[in-house]
Scaffold this active site. Structure first.
Site, PDB file in Angstrom:
ATOM      1  CG  ASP A 113     -12.171  13.297  -0.737  1.00  0.00           C
ATOM      2  OD1 ASP A 113     -11.708  13.073  -1.638  1.00  0.00           O
ATOM      3  OD2 ASP A 113     -12.366  12.617   0.254  1.00  0.00           O
ATOM      4  CG  HIS A 136      -8.104  16.894   1.015  1.00  0.00           C
ATOM      5  ND1 HIS A 136      -7.776  16.101   2.183  1.00  0.00           N
ATOM      6  CD2 HIS A 136      -9.231  16.493   1.668  1.00  0.00           C
ATOM      7  CE1 HIS A 136      -8.722  15.306   3.715  1.00  0.00           C
ATOM      8  NE2 HIS A 136      -9.545  15.693   3.087  1.00  0.00           N
TER       9      HIS A 136
END
Ligand SMILES: [Zn+2]
Length: 229
Positions: A30, A180
């Site tokens: 992400d 992430h």
């Protein structure tokens, strides 16, 4: 509200995990593209792993070549909003107009050939009316089933081992793993993700897992609904 609560109510527009019928999982990254993304992409190519990237529209505008590279190297891209804004601060249509459509446009300008079909809310926060609106637009809202909290204290000693162990302790067939690669809110690069993935992938393969993109977990009826929409 924890959007996992939507699982029961929105089976056609929400995906929190894949079916447990095969020993496979989806790695998701992400907030990118960010400064750690090029090294992560090189590693994923070396490991022959395809993944899903939930990209932020503003980051895509800043680094369109990385969006194009993510796609060229066989990964999947989902919409993660334009500015990583908390959806709870918006009315439904205002949010669609200001955060969803512009992010999709930025991804398409950078090389995505059609509107993204996957959306992941910033901070995991989204209201039921927003889920419904995304469903009408043909999106599936994607959650996760394994969260090793890789965003927490990346400078702490043992950080990489801690994240890797957390994933291995929670992994299951059909898992969607939240990670992430984008720069964090203080603008720091998340370089630790590269070492995390370098250790994680062989360990998961050692447990018999293969790797899928989230789109491969979509139930057939969700894909069909999109075609009809
Ligand atoms: Zn995010």
């Amino acid at each position: 509200m924890d959007y996992h609560d939507f699982l029961a109510d929105h089976p056609r527009t929400y995906l929190g995990r894949g079916l447990p019928d095969k020993r496979r999982l989806a790695l998701t990254f992400d907030d990118g593209p960010g400064r750690a993304t090029p090294a992560l992409l090189s590693l994923l190519a070396e490991l022959e792993v395809a993944a899903t990237f939930f990209c932020v529209g503003e980051a895509a505008r800043a680094q369109p070549a990385l969006i194009e590279r993510i796609l060229r190297e066989g990964h999947e891209i989902g919409n993660h909003s334009l500015s990583h804004a908390d959806a709870r601060g918006f009315g439904v249509q205002d949010w669609i107009d200001r955060e969803i459509h512009p992010a999709a446009a930025a991804l398409c300008e950078a090389g995505l050939s059609e509107m993204p079909r996957l959306f992941r809310p910033a901070y995991g926060e989204i209201a039921p009316g927003q889920v419904d609106a995304l469903g009408r637009l043909g999106y599936t809202v994607v959650g996760w089933s394994v969260d090793p909290r890789d965003w927490l204290e990346p400078e702490a000693p043992g950080y990489v081992s801690c994240v890797v162990e957390s994933v291995l302790a929670r992994i299951h067939p059909g898992a969607i793993v939240l990670l992430h690669d984008g720069d964090d809110e203080l603008g720091r690069a998340r370089h630790g993700i590269v070492e995390i993935v370098r250790r994680l992938v062989p360990a998961l393969r050692g447990q018999g897992y293969g790797f899928a993109r989230v789109g491969e977990f979509l139930p057939a009826q969700a894909v069909q609904a999109r075609v009809e929409a």
